[in-house]
Design a protein around this motif. Structure first.
Motif, PDB file in Angstrom:
ATOM      1  N   ASP A  70       0.858  -1.188   0.000  1.00  0.00           N
ATOM      2  CA  ASP A  70       0.000   0.000   0.000  1.00  0.00           C
ATOM      3  C   ASP A  70       0.897   1.241   0.000  1.00  0.00           C
ATOM      4  O   ASP A  70       1.257   1.781   1.040  1.00  0.00           O
ATOM      5  CB  ASP A  70      -0.899  -0.017   1.247  1.00  0.00           C
ATOM      6  CG  ASP A  70      -1.931   1.104   1.233  1.00  0.00           C
ATOM      7  OD1 ASP A  70      -1.776   2.057   0.446  1.00  0.00           O
ATOM      8  OD2 ASP A  70      -2.880   1.035   2.045  1.00  0.00           O
ATOM      9  N   LYS A  71       1.257   1.713  -1.189  1.00  0.00           N
ATOM     10  CA  LYS A  71       2.174   2.842  -1.306  1.00  0.00           C
ATOM     11  C   LYS A  71       1.555   4.129  -0.775  1.00  0.00           C
ATOM     12  O   LYS A  71       2.271   5.022  -0.308  1.00  0.00           O
ATOM     13  CB  LYS A  71       2.610   3.011  -2.766  1.00  0.00           C
ATOM     14  CG  LYS A  71       3.468   1.860  -3.278  1.00  0.00           C
ATOM     15  CD  LYS A  71       3.959   2.122  -4.694  1.00  0.00           C
ATOM     16  CE  LYS A  71       4.854   0.984  -5.169  1.00  0.00           C
ATOM     17  NZ  LYS A  71       5.360   1.211  -6.548  1.00  0.00           N
ATOM     18  N   ARG A  92       3.460   6.447   1.872  1.00  0.00           N
ATOM     19  CA  ARG A  92       3.681   7.886   1.618  1.00  0.00           C
ATOM     20  C   ARG A  92       3.093   8.735   2.728  1.00  0.00           C
ATOM     21  O   ARG A  92       3.709   9.710   3.178  1.00  0.00           O
ATOM     22  CB  ARG A  92       3.068   8.289   0.270  1.00  0.00           C
ATOM     23  CG  ARG A  92       3.889   7.895  -0.942  1.00  0.00           C
ATOM     24  CD  ARG A  92       3.405   8.633  -2.181  1.00  0.00           C
ATOM     25  NE  ARG A  92       2.021   8.314  -2.493  1.00  0.00           N
ATOM     26  CZ  ARG A  92       1.649   7.339  -3.319  1.00  0.00           C
ATOM     27  NH1 ARG A  92       2.569   6.593  -3.910  1.00  0.00           N
ATOM     28  NH2 ARG A  92       0.385   7.108  -3.559  1.00  0.00           N
ATOM     29  N   PHE A  93       1.892   8.363   3.189  1.00  0.00           N
ATOM     30  CA  PHE A  93       1.255   9.116   4.270  1.00  0.00           C
ATOM     31  C   PHE A  93       2.106   9.068   5.531  1.00  0.00           C
ATOM     32  O   PHE A  93       2.290  10.098   6.209  1.00  0.00           O
ATOM     33  CB  PHE A  93      -0.138   8.558   4.556  1.00  0.00           C
ATOM     34  CG  PHE A  93      -0.748   9.083   5.830  1.00  0.00           C
ATOM     35  CD1 PHE A  93      -1.272  10.360   5.898  1.00  0.00           C
ATOM     36  CD2 PHE A  93      -0.763   8.289   6.979  1.00  0.00           C
ATOM     37  CE1 PHE A  93      -1.816  10.845   7.082  1.00  0.00           C
ATOM     38  CE2 PHE A  93      -1.305   8.765   8.163  1.00  0.00           C
ATOM     39  CZ  PHE A  93      -1.836  10.048   8.214  1.00  0.00           C
ATOM     40  N   CYS A  94       2.631   7.911   5.862  1.00  0.00           N
ATOM     41  CA  CYS A  94       3.456   7.774   7.068  1.00  0.00           C
ATOM     42  C   CYS A  94       4.739   8.589   6.953  1.00  0.00           C
ATOM     43  O   CYS A  94       5.192   9.194   7.930  1.00  0.00           O
ATOM     44  CB  CYS A  94       3.773   6.302   7.321  1.00  0.00           C
ATOM     45  SG  CYS A  94       2.341   5.355   7.910  1.00  0.00           S
ATOM     46  N   ARG A  95       5.321   8.622   5.755  1.00  0.00           N
ATOM     47  CA  ARG A  95       6.505   9.457   5.550  1.00  0.00           C
ATOM     48  C   ARG A  95       6.161  10.934   5.715  1.00  0.00           C
ATOM     49  O   ARG A  95       6.901  11.699   6.343  1.00  0.00           O
ATOM     50  CB  ARG A  95       7.105   9.209   4.158  1.00  0.00           C
ATOM     51  CG  ARG A  95       7.869   7.912   4.042  1.00  0.00           C
ATOM     52  CD  ARG A  95       8.717   7.879   2.780  1.00  0.00           C
ATOM     53  NE  ARG A  95       7.915   7.821   1.573  1.00  0.00           N
ATOM     54  CZ  ARG A  95       7.455   6.689   1.028  1.00  0.00           C
ATOM     55  NH1 ARG A  95       7.727   5.528   1.592  1.00  0.00           N
ATOM     56  NH2 ARG A  95       6.746   6.712  -0.084  1.00  0.00           N
ATOM     57  N   ASP A  96       5.023  11.340   5.147  1.00  0.00           N
ATOM     58  CA  ASP A  96       4.588  12.732   5.277  1.00  0.00           C
ATOM     59  C   ASP A  96       4.288  13.078   6.735  1.00  0.00           C
ATOM     60  O   ASP A  96       4.603  14.185   7.190  1.00  0.00           O
ATOM     61  CB  ASP A  96       3.341  12.978   4.419  1.00  0.00           C
ATOM     62  CG  ASP A  96       3.634  12.926   2.923  1.00  0.00           C
ATOM     63  OD1 ASP A  96       4.819  13.036   2.552  1.00  0.00           O
ATOM     64  OD2 ASP A  96       2.677  12.755   2.134  1.00  0.00           O
ATOM     65  N   PHE A  97       3.670  12.142   7.448  1.00  0.00           N
ATOM     66  CA  PHE A  97       3.356  12.348   8.866  1.00  0.00           C
ATOM     67  C   PHE A  97       4.655  12.552   9.650  1.00  0.00           C
ATOM     68  O   PHE A  97       4.763  13.460  10.470  1.00  0.00           O
ATOM     69  CB  PHE A  97       2.599  11.131   9.392  1.00  0.00           C
ATOM     70  CG  PHE A  97       2.009  11.301  10.762  1.00  0.00           C
ATOM     71  CD1 PHE A  97       0.673  11.633  10.921  1.00  0.00           C
ATOM     72  CD2 PHE A  97       2.774  11.124  11.902  1.00  0.00           C
ATOM     73  CE1 PHE A  97       0.114  11.788  12.192  1.00  0.00           C
ATOM     74  CE2 PHE A  97       2.238  11.272  13.171  1.00  0.00           C
ATOM     75  CZ  PHE A  97       0.905  11.605  13.314  1.00  0.00           C
ATOM     76  N   ARG A  98       5.643  11.707   9.378  1.00  0.00           N
ATOM     77  CA  ARG A  98       6.940  11.784  10.062  1.00  0.00           C
ATOM     78  C   ARG A  98       7.633  13.112   9.787  1.00  0.00           C
ATOM     79  O   ARG A  98       8.146  13.773  10.696  1.00  0.00           O
ATOM     80  CB  ARG A  98       7.823  10.627   9.615  1.00  0.00           C
ATOM     81  CG  ARG A  98       9.190  10.575  10.287  1.00  0.00           C
ATOM     82  CD  ARG A  98      10.121   9.654   9.530  1.00  0.00           C
ATOM     83  NE  ARG A  98       9.593   8.312   9.411  1.00  0.00           N
ATOM     84  CZ  ARG A  98       9.622   7.580   8.299  1.00  0.00           C
ATOM     85  NH1 ARG A  98      10.146   8.075   7.192  1.00  0.00           N
ATOM     86  NH2 ARG A  98       9.140   6.364   8.278  1.00  0.00           N
ATOM     87  N   GLY A 150       0.570  20.133   8.014  1.00  0.00           N
ATOM     88  CA  GLY A 150       1.871  20.047   7.353  1.00  0.00           C
ATOM     89  C   GLY A 150       1.937  18.970   6.290  1.00  0.00           C
ATOM     90  O   GLY A 150       2.966  18.812   5.624  1.00  0.00           O
ATOM     91  N   ILE A 151       0.858  18.210   6.125  1.00  0.00           N
ATOM     92  CA  ILE A 151       0.808  17.160   5.102  1.00  0.00           C
ATOM     93  C   ILE A 151       0.092  17.706   3.876  1.00  0.00           C
ATOM     94  O   ILE A 151      -1.090  18.060   3.944  1.00  0.00           O
ATOM     95  CB  ILE A 151       0.073  15.910   5.640  1.00  0.00           C
ATOM     96  CG1 ILE A 151       0.812  15.342   6.852  1.00  0.00           C
ATOM     97  CG2 ILE A 151      -0.055  14.853   4.539  1.00  0.00           C
ATOM     98  CD1 ILE A 151       0.094  14.190   7.526  1.00  0.00           C
ATOM     99  N   SER A 152       0.802  17.785   2.764  1.00  0.00           N
ATOM    100  CA  SER A 152       0.237  18.409   1.563  1.00  0.00           C
ATOM    101  C   SER A 152      -0.512  17.423   0.673  1.00  0.00           C
ATOM    102  O   SER A 152      -1.499  17.785   0.034  1.00  0.00           O
ATOM    103  CB  SER A 152       1.353  19.088   0.756  1.00  0.00           C
ATOM    104  OG  SER A 152       2.356  18.157   0.392  1.00  0.00           O
ATOM    105  N   ARG A 153      -0.059  16.176   0.634  1.00  0.00           N
ATOM    106  CA  ARG A 153      -0.685  15.205  -0.280  1.00  0.00           C
ATOM    107  C   ARG A 153      -1.981  14.660   0.300  1.00  0.00           C
ATOM    108  O   ARG A 153      -2.023  14.229   1.454  1.00  0.00           O
ATOM    109  CB  ARG A 153       0.282  14.065  -0.583  1.00  0.00           C
ATOM    110  CG  ARG A 153       1.376  14.454  -1.544  1.00  0.00           C
ATOM    111  CD  ARG A 153       2.240  13.278  -1.908  1.00  0.00           C
ATOM    112  NE  ARG A 153       3.149  12.899  -0.835  1.00  0.00           N
ATOM    113  CZ  ARG A 153       4.278  12.229  -1.040  1.00  0.00           C
ATOM    114  NH1 ARG A 153       4.605  11.844  -2.264  1.00  0.00           N
ATOM    115  NH2 ARG A 153       5.062  11.923  -0.026  1.00  0.00           N
ATOM    116  N   ASN A 154      -3.018  14.662  -0.506  1.00  0.00           N
ATOM    117  CA  ASN A 154      -4.306  14.138  -0.063  1.00  0.00           C
ATOM    118  C   ASN A 154      -4.330  12.611  -0.168  1.00  0.00           C
ATOM    119  O   ASN A 154      -3.720  12.018  -1.061  1.00  0.00           O
ATOM    120  CB  ASN A 154      -5.441  14.721  -0.915  1.00  0.00           C
ATOM    121  CG  ASN A 154      -5.615  16.209  -0.699  1.00  0.00           C
ATOM    122  OD1 ASN A 154      -5.498  16.695   0.430  1.00  0.00           O
ATOM    123  ND2 ASN A 154      -5.875  16.941  -1.772  1.00  0.00           N
ATOM    124  N   SER A 155      -5.031  11.994   0.774  1.00  0.00           N
ATOM    125  CA  SER A 155      -5.194  10.541   0.774  1.00  0.00           C
ATOM    126  C   SER A 155      -6.313  10.197   1.746  1.00  0.00           C
ATOM    127  O   SER A 155      -6.756  11.038   2.533  1.00  0.00           O
ATOM    128  CB  SER A 155      -3.896   9.854   1.217  1.00  0.00           C
ATOM    129  OG  SER A 155      -3.630  10.141   2.590  1.00  0.00           O
TER     130      SER A 155
END
Length: 229
Positions: A148-149, A153-159, A211-216
């Protein structure tokens, strides 16, 4: 960083070198490294002793949480290639295949906001080692996320958002793996609260969210969590 797979990596290094792997966690007592002589006069060996005398890759994990006296001992063993173990062993020269890797969560300059229980390492200790930074791997993150990419990606953005805002949040392979597994049992909001948010205050979660720009779907779930906190 925590949970970046340092132990697994060191095992793989030992395997690649054709060496046996020996491991010791943070050493807070000298005898846990050097060994000791029991009441019967028998020497009780350690993982370090076995690697030193028989050859192998010795890993000292949590180096920056070990006591300074232990690191002085390790420094001498590395530099001199001989060591004076407790009786009746005494003087021993290092096996030609003795190797050492030390791992820690800091750069050896003392505690920081994320790893508060860490010691500052002296210059002699740092000078013995080539320092290699091990970070999280996107390929491994995708794997532990069961492919589940979007989750990875969400976890990286969260971090990244948490770090940018000075918040003490660890998002390692463990957290990503837990989310991937728990989603099958809980709602997405319950999963993120349990595996990722872990008691953060509403304002902190909101700061991370902004601070998270990408939507998911994961970001949407995070927003719903903030709204009900």
């Amino acid at each position: 960083p925590a949970g970046s797979g340092k132990n697994v990596l060191c095992k793989q290094v030992a395997q690649a070198l054709g060496l046996k792997f020996y491991f010791t966690n943070a050493v807070t007592q000298e005898y846990k490294l050097t060994g000791f002589t029991d009441a019967m006069g028998n020497y009780q060996p350690t993982q370090f002793y076995k690697a030193f005398t028989e050859g192998g890759l010795f890993m000292l994990d949590e180096m920056d949480a070990s006591i300074p006296e232990v690191l002085v001992i390790l420094n001498a063993a590395i530099a001199n290639r001989y060591f004076d173990f407790p009786a009746p062993i005494g003087y021993v020269e290092a096996h030609p295949d003795f190797r050492v890797i030390a791992a820690g969560n800091t750069t050896g300059h003392g505690a920081d906001f994320e790893y508060v229980g860490r010691n500052q390492l002296d210059g002699a200790s740092l000078n013995r080692f080539a320092v290699i930074k091990v970070d999280y791997s996107e390929a491994i993150e995708n794997s532990v996320a069961n492919g589940d990419k979007e989750l990875a990606r969400f976890c990286r953005d969260f971090r990244k958002s948490a770090a940018k805002n000075g918040l003490n949040v660890i998002v390692s392979y463990r957290e990503i793996g837990r989310i991937a597994k728990m989603m099958n049992l809980l709602t997405l909001e319950e999963t993120l609260e349990t595996a990722l948010i872990k008691g953060l205050e509403k304002d902190d979660v909101n700061v991370i969210y902004n601070g998270i720009s990408r939507n998911s779907k994961y970001k949407d779930a995070l927003k719903r969590i903030v709204e009900v906190m």
